[in-house]
Scaffold this motif. Structure first.
Motif, PDB file in Angstrom:
ATOM      1  N   GLN A  67       9.744 -25.970  15.012  1.00  0.00           N
ATOM      2  CA  GLN A  67      10.402 -25.915  16.317  1.00  0.00           C
ATOM      3  C   GLN A  67      11.488 -24.847  16.364  1.00  0.00           C
ATOM      4  N   ARG A  68      12.270 -24.743  15.310  1.00  0.00           N
ATOM      5  CA  ARG A  68      13.403 -23.816  15.299  1.00  0.00           C
ATOM      6  C   ARG A  68      13.466 -22.936  14.056  1.00  0.00           C
ATOM      7  N   GLU A  69      12.525 -23.116  13.121  1.00  0.00           N
ATOM      8  CA  GLU A  69      12.581 -22.395  11.857  1.00  0.00           C
ATOM      9  C   GLU A  69      11.246 -21.747  11.532  1.00  0.00           C
ATOM     10  N   ALA A  70      11.309 -20.735  10.680  1.00  0.00           N
ATOM     11  CA  ALA A  70      10.096 -20.064  10.214  1.00  0.00           C
ATOM     12  C   ALA A  70      10.256 -19.688   8.747  1.00  0.00           C
ATOM     13  N   ALA A  71       9.144 -19.728   8.036  1.00  0.00           N
ATOM     14  CA  ALA A  71       9.081 -19.255   6.656  1.00  0.00           C
ATOM     15  C   ALA A  71       7.996 -18.184   6.621  1.00  0.00           C
ATOM     16  N   VAL A  72       8.261 -17.107   5.884  1.00  0.00           N
ATOM     17  CA  VAL A  72       7.376 -15.943   5.905  1.00  0.00           C
ATOM     18  C   VAL A  72       7.016 -15.528   4.486  1.00  0.00           C
ATOM     19  N   ASP A  73       5.746 -15.177   4.284  1.00  0.00           N
ATOM     20  CA  ASP A  73       5.273 -14.559   3.054  1.00  0.00           C
ATOM     21  C   ASP A  73       4.690 -13.203   3.427  1.00  0.00           C
ATOM     22  N   VAL A  74       5.150 -12.138   2.773  1.00  0.00           N
ATOM     23  CA  VAL A  74       4.577 -10.812   3.000  1.00  0.00           C
ATOM     24  C   VAL A  74       3.999 -10.296   1.696  1.00  0.00           C
ATOM     25  N   SER A  75       2.856  -9.665   1.796  1.00  0.00           N
ATOM     26  CA  SER A  75       2.146  -9.131   0.649  1.00  0.00           C
ATOM     27  C   SER A  75       2.096  -7.615   0.814  1.00  0.00           C
ATOM     28  N   VAL A  76       2.683  -6.876  -0.143  1.00  0.00           N
ATOM     29  CA  VAL A  76       2.891  -5.445   0.051  1.00  0.00           C
ATOM     30  C   VAL A  76       2.418  -4.596  -1.122  1.00  0.00           C
ATOM     31  N   ILE A  77       2.320  -3.299  -0.822  1.00  0.00           N
ATOM     32  CA  ILE A  77       2.074  -2.268  -1.820  1.00  0.00           C
ATOM     33  C   ILE A  77       3.286  -1.338  -1.757  1.00  0.00           C
ATOM     34  N   ILE A  78       3.898  -1.073  -2.902  1.00  0.00           N
ATOM     35  CA  ILE A  78       5.121  -0.281  -2.968  1.00  0.00           C
ATOM     36  C   ILE A  78       4.788   1.116  -3.498  1.00  0.00           C
ATOM     37  N   GLU A  79       5.491   2.120  -2.979  1.00  0.00           N
ATOM     38  CA  GLU A  79       5.320   3.486  -3.467  1.00  0.00           C
ATOM     39  C   GLU A  79       5.906   3.599  -4.876  1.00  0.00           C
ATOM     40  N   TYR A  80       5.185   4.294  -5.741  1.00  0.00           N
ATOM     41  CA  TYR A  80       5.617   4.499  -7.111  1.00  0.00           C
ATOM     42  C   TYR A  80       6.964   5.217  -7.136  1.00  0.00           C
ATOM     43  N   GLY A  81       7.836   4.829  -8.067  1.00  0.00           N
ATOM     44  CA  GLY A  81       9.130   5.485  -8.242  1.00  0.00           C
ATOM     45  C   GLY A  81      10.283   4.711  -7.628  1.00  0.00           C
TER      46      GLY A  81
END
Length: 136
Positions: free
Chosen positions: A67-81
């Motif tokens: 109702q008032r809250e959210a939980a998030v999962d993000v799956s990413v690829i990061i640039e080398y360095g």
């Protein structure tokens, strides 16, 4: 928390609902805005990283909305360095800020899953040509 749109706010002329897919897109856009993010990864299911384009920003995002809250999962690829913990922290803050500012929901957690590291195209081409010269 569920994945169905829930009654978010009731006004004198009706109710306002925000679909979870909207929050997924906001989170995806907030993620790719962070310097050092190469792209979103579709690797939640099989553990494999698939670089996704801008059309599929919500594919690397999973949300649970109450109702008032959210939980998030993000799956990413990061640039080398880049320092992975620093990029992940920037993602967490940007996603939280963006969702809270745009929806009014309280984001209780943002989990960042780094599925791969991507070389920049120029570096990759130079390394591949260097390696091909040595392998023979």
């Amino acid at each position: 928390m569920g994945t169905m749109p829930t009654e978010f706010e009731r006004t004198e002329i009706g109710e306002i609902q925000i679909a979870p897919e909207v929050i997924e897109v906001i989170a995806g856009l907030a993620t790719v805005e962070v310097k050092g993010v190469a792209g979103m990864s579709g690797g939640f299911a099989g553990g494999f990283a698939e670089l996704l384009g801008r059309k599929n920003l919500s594919k690397g995002v999973k949300v649970e909305v109450g109702q008032r809250e959210a939980a998030v999962d993000v799956s990413v690829i990061i640039e080398y360095g880049n320092r992975l913990p620093e990029v992940a922290s920037l993602i967490q803050h940007n996603v939280k800020r963006s969702i809270e500012n745009m929806t009014g929901l309280n984001v209780v957690e943002v989990n960042v899953h780094i599925h791969d590291v991507q070389f920049k195209n120029a570096e990759r081409t130079a390394e591949e040509s260097d390696l091909s010269g040595r392998v023979k």
